[in-house]
Design a protein around this motif. Structure first.
Motif, PDB file in Angstrom:
ATOM      1  N   GLN A  75       0.811  -1.227   0.000  1.00  9.53           N
ATOM      2  CA  GLN A  75       0.000   0.000   0.000  1.00  9.53           C
ATOM      3  C   GLN A  75       0.843   1.275   0.000  1.00  9.53           C
ATOM      4  N   THR A  76       2.097   1.162   0.453  1.00  8.38           N
ATOM      5  CA  THR A  76       2.944   2.370   0.502  1.00  8.38           C
ATOM      6  C   THR A  76       3.883   2.473  -0.706  1.00  8.38           C
ATOM      7  N   GLN A  77       3.909   1.430  -1.525  1.00  5.47           N
ATOM      8  CA  GLN A  77       4.640   1.459  -2.806  1.00  5.47           C
ATOM      9  C   GLN A  77       6.060   1.989  -2.695  1.00  5.47           C
ATOM     10  N   GLY A  78       6.789   1.411  -1.755  1.00  4.53           N
ATOM     11  CA  GLY A  78       8.207   1.743  -1.654  1.00  4.53           C
ATOM     12  C   GLY A  78       8.523   2.874  -0.687  1.00  4.53           C
ATOM     13  N   ARG A  79       7.488   3.571  -0.194  1.00  4.85           N
ATOM     14  CA  ARG A  79       7.788   4.628   0.799  1.00  4.85           C
ATOM     15  C   ARG A  79       8.099   3.951   2.126  1.00  4.85           C
ATOM     16  N   PRO A  80       9.000   4.551   2.920  1.00  4.70           N
ATOM     17  CA  PRO A  80       9.328   3.915   4.201  1.00  4.70           C
ATOM     18  C   PRO A  80       8.170   3.955   5.196  1.00  4.70           C
ATOM     19  N   PHE A  81       8.009   2.868   5.920  1.00  7.73           N
ATOM     20  CA  PHE A  81       7.068   2.863   7.047  1.00  7.73           C
ATOM     21  C   PHE A  81       7.758   2.195   8.225  1.00  7.73           C
ATOM     22  N   GLY A  82       7.170   2.312   9.433  1.00  8.98           N
ATOM     23  CA  GLY A  82       7.898   1.888  10.620  1.00  8.98           C
ATOM     24  C   GLY A  82       7.190   0.844  11.459  1.00  8.98           C
ATOM     25  N   VAL A  83       7.926   0.365  12.466  1.00 10.09           N
ATOM     26  CA  VAL A  83       7.402  -0.630  13.413  1.00 10.09           C
ATOM     27  C   VAL A  83       7.664  -0.140  14.836  1.00 10.09           C
ATOM     28  N   ASN A  84       6.653  -0.250  15.669  1.00 13.50           N
ATOM     29  CA  ASN A  84       6.741   0.142  17.089  1.00 13.50           C
ATOM     30  C   ASN A  84       7.134  -1.076  17.916  1.00 13.50           C
ATOM     31  N   LEU A  85       8.091  -0.883  18.808  1.00 16.65           N
ATOM     32  CA  LEU A  85       8.519  -1.982  19.688  1.00 16.65           C
ATOM     33  C   LEU A  85       8.298  -1.527  21.132  1.00 16.65           C
ATOM     34  N   THR A  86       7.136  -1.863  21.663  1.00 17.67           N
ATOM     35  CA  THR A  86       6.806  -1.483  23.038  1.00 17.67           C
ATOM     36  C   THR A  86       7.179  -2.636  23.953  1.00 17.67           C
ATOM     37  N   GLN A  87       8.144  -2.380  24.840  1.00 21.04           N
ATOM     38  CA  GLN A  87       8.515  -3.426  25.794  1.00 21.04           C
ATOM     39  C   GLN A  87       7.499  -3.417  26.934  1.00 21.04           C
ATOM     40  N   ALA A  95       8.592 -11.886  24.632  1.00 21.95           N
ATOM     41  CA  ALA A  95       9.291 -13.066  24.106  1.00 21.95           C
ATOM     42  C   ALA A  95       9.568 -12.949  22.607  1.00 21.95           C
ATOM     43  N   TRP A  96       8.704 -12.266  21.864  1.00 22.60           N
ATOM     44  CA  TRP A  96       8.879 -12.181  20.410  1.00 22.60           C
ATOM     45  C   TRP A  96       9.605 -10.917  19.956  1.00 22.60           C
ATOM     46  N   MET A  97      10.130 -10.161  20.900  1.00 17.91           N
ATOM     47  CA  MET A  97      10.719  -8.865  20.532  1.00 17.91           C
ATOM     48  C   MET A  97      11.774  -9.007  19.415  1.00 17.91           C
ATOM     49  N   HIS A  98      12.727  -9.935  19.610  1.00 21.78           N
ATOM     50  CA  HIS A  98      13.781 -10.086  18.592  1.00 21.78           C
ATOM     51  C   HIS A  98      13.210 -10.611  17.284  1.00 21.78           C
ATOM     52  N   ALA A  99      12.247 -11.507  17.404  1.00 21.60           N
ATOM     53  CA  ALA A  99      11.623 -12.056  16.182  1.00 21.60           C
ATOM     54  C   ALA A  99      10.899 -10.945  15.408  1.00 21.60           C
ATOM     55  N   TRP A 100      10.230 -10.036  16.132  1.00 20.18           N
ATOM     56  CA  TRP A 100       9.540  -8.922  15.450  1.00 20.18           C
ATOM     57  C   TRP A 100      10.557  -8.047  14.709  1.00 20.18           C
ATOM     58  N   ILE A 101      11.680  -7.764  15.394  1.00 21.73           N
ATOM     59  CA  ILE A 101      12.697  -6.902  14.764  1.00 21.73           C
ATOM     60  C   ILE A 101      13.238  -7.580  13.508  1.00 21.73           C
ATOM     61  N   ASP A 102      13.612  -8.867  13.648  1.00 20.26           N
ATOM     62  CA  ASP A 102      14.235  -9.567  12.518  1.00 20.26           C
ATOM     63  C   ASP A 102      13.268  -9.666  11.343  1.00 20.26           C
ATOM     64  N   LEU A 103      12.020  -9.971  11.663  1.00 19.90           N
ATOM     65  CA  LEU A 103      11.013 -10.099  10.614  1.00 19.90           C
ATOM     66  C   LEU A 103      10.815  -8.762   9.892  1.00 19.90           C
ATOM     67  N   ALA A 104      10.711  -7.690  10.666  1.00 23.08           N
ATOM     68  CA  ALA A 104      10.506  -6.367  10.058  1.00 23.08           C
ATOM     69  C   ALA A 104      11.701  -6.010   9.169  1.00 23.08           C
ATOM     70  N   LEU A 105      12.928  -6.261   9.666  1.00 24.90           N
ATOM     71  CA  LEU A 105      14.112  -5.947   8.870  1.00 24.90           C
ATOM     72  C   LEU A 105      14.128  -6.785   7.589  1.00 24.90           C
ATOM     73  N   GLU A 106      13.790  -8.067   7.722  1.00 25.35           N
ATOM     74  CA  GLU A 106      13.737  -8.955   6.542  1.00 25.35           C
ATOM     75  C   GLU A 106      12.757  -8.440   5.500  1.00 25.35           C
ATOM     76  N   GLN A 107      11.672  -7.838   5.986  1.00 27.72           N
ATOM     77  CA  GLN A 107      10.642  -7.344   5.054  1.00 27.72           C
ATOM     78  C   GLN A 107      10.961  -5.931   4.561  1.00 27.72           C
ATOM     79  N   GLY A 108      12.139  -5.422   4.911  1.00 27.08           N
ATOM     80  CA  GLY A 108      12.571  -4.133   4.356  1.00 27.08           C
ATOM     81  C   GLY A 108      12.291  -2.931   5.237  1.00 27.08           C
ATOM     82  N   VAL A 109      11.719  -3.142   6.442  1.00 24.08           N
ATOM     83  CA  VAL A 109      11.466  -2.002   7.338  1.00 24.08           C
ATOM     84  C   VAL A 109      12.801  -1.500   7.883  1.00 24.08           C
ATOM     85  N   ARG A 110      12.979  -0.178   7.926  1.00 19.70           N
ATOM     86  CA  ARG A 110      14.233   0.392   8.459  1.00 19.70           C
ATOM     87  C   ARG A 110      13.979   1.354   9.620  1.00 19.70           C
TER      88      ARG A 110
END
Ligand SMILES: Cc1cc2nc3c(=O)[nH]c(=O)nc-3n(C[C@H](O)[C@H](O)[C@H](O)COP(=O)(O)O)c2cc1C
Length: 342
Positions: A75-87, A95-110
């Motif tokens: 939906q954003t067609q290449g524009r950057p979008f973000g992920v919130n990491l609330t501890q 428990a999934w904090m690292h998995a969320w980060i890795d998954l987001a990075l793998e999917q191109g989130v910066r």
């Protein structure tokens, strides 16, 4: 002085360190909204020139979060979008904090928004793969610690902020003015912001962006029930209140029947989240308030910026007005200076 020429609605008006860092047209960040900042909402803000953050905790499992990231990228067609990491305060919920980060990075989130204590390890994991982090807190000291731990930017939210502003009782502009002389990294200021004049004031103060949540809750792209959004659009700023103060982790919400019930329980001695049972769970608000439109049930995060909302409308319309008003605010300052011959 000549009247300013209004820029095209989506043209950049301000260039700041945060617009550069986040690759966005406008210095506006949409903070993570539990249950609500899904692909459609985040994409709407991003496509309107802001940055916004998805909340992985809102998804039942990693597969659902992965799908949401893919939908948002489409939906954003290449524009950057973000992920919130609330501890969470409950370690088991992280428990999934690292998995969320890795998954987001793998999917191109910066771009990431972190919240919570000792975020240094999260920064390292994100930086190791080229990511950028803004760390959000409600205390100047926490923002300074995050700066020392390597945050690329910090956000400070005042007591006006919807959700959990912590035990801090200071408003956003006090926090910002106190923090700025001590910050090297850019600052986004949040809490109670819903008008472009406030955006202009935050930039004049020295912030590089504002961070907003409540003002966008009434937008078309928020999946919550229309009855809920229409109710919010009719509320004054005073409809926001701090619930569960006795617990030491207050929650800024819409004043409703559930808040009144929790206050009765507090007068009878309740002071731990567990004492309030299901009343203090986000799921009650999700299932009754958001899904069914029953705005009287559940603790429903909302700040006084609701007072700036008067209609259910698309995100881009709110953003266009915000930027036009911010420009007017800046023009006013310039005019005052020129009137003084400065
Ligand atoms: C409905 C709602 C849910 C929120 N959920 C989260 C969350 O899960 N994580 C988080 O870091 N902040 C959360 N926040 C806080 C926002 O990201 C943001 O810091 C805040 O809304 C800014 O203040 P404002 O509401 O006055 O604009 C939430 C706020 C609202 C209104």
């Amino acid at each position: 002085m000549k009247a300013p020429v209004a820029p095209a609605p989506d043209a950049p008006v301000f260039r700041t360190r945060i617009t550069e860092l986040f690759g966005i047209r406008h210095p506006v960040l949409g903070g993570g909204l539990m249950w609500l900042s899904d692909a459609r909402y985040v994409a709407a803000l991003v496509n309107a020139g802001a940055m916004a953050f998805m909340t992985p905790r809102s998804y039942p499992d990693l597969a659902a979060f992965r799908q949401a990231l893919r939908d948002c990228a489409e939906q954003t067609q290449g524009r950057p979008f973000g992920v919130n990491l609330t501890q969470s305060r409950r370690a088991s919920e992280n428990a999934w904090m690292h998995a969320w980060i890795d998954l987001a990075l793998e999917q191109g989130v910066r771009h990431f928004e972190t919240v919570g204590p000792s975020p240094g390890a999260l920064f390292d994991r994100i930086h190791a793969r080229g990511g950028i982090v803004i760390h959000k807190s409600a205390f100047v000291e926490h923002a300074l610690k995050a700066q020392e731990a390597g945050a690329d930017a910090v956000a400070l939210v005042g007591t006006e902020a919807g959700g959990h502003p912590g035990t801090n009782e200071l408003p956003a502009f006090v926090l910002g003015a106190l923090a700025l002389p001590r910050l090297r990294v850019p600052l986004a200021l949040g809490g109670g912001i819903g008008s472009g004049r406030q955006l202009a004031a935050a930039l004049a103060l020295g912030a590089d962006a504002v961070l907003m949540g409540t003002r966008f809750l009434v937008c078309d792209e928020v999946w919550a029930h229309d009855d809920y959004k229409r109710h919010l659009a009719a509320q004054p700023a005073e409809a926001s209140t701090l619930a569960l103060r006795s617990t030491g982790n207050p929650w800024r919400v819409l004043h409703n029947a559930t808040v009144r019930e929790t206050r009765r329980m507090e007068s009878a001695g309740a002071n731990q989240y567990a004492d309030f049972g299901t009343l203090a769970t986000g799921r009650l608000g999700r299932d009754r308030g958001y899904a069914e439109g029953d705005w009287d049930t559940g603790l429903l995060s909302m700040g006084p910026a609701v007072g700036f909302a008067d209609a259910v409308e698309p995100v881009h319309r709110v953003m266009d007005r915000l930027m036009a008003d911010a420009m007017q605010g800046s023009v006013r300052l310039a005019a005052l200076m020129s009137a003084a011959g400065a």
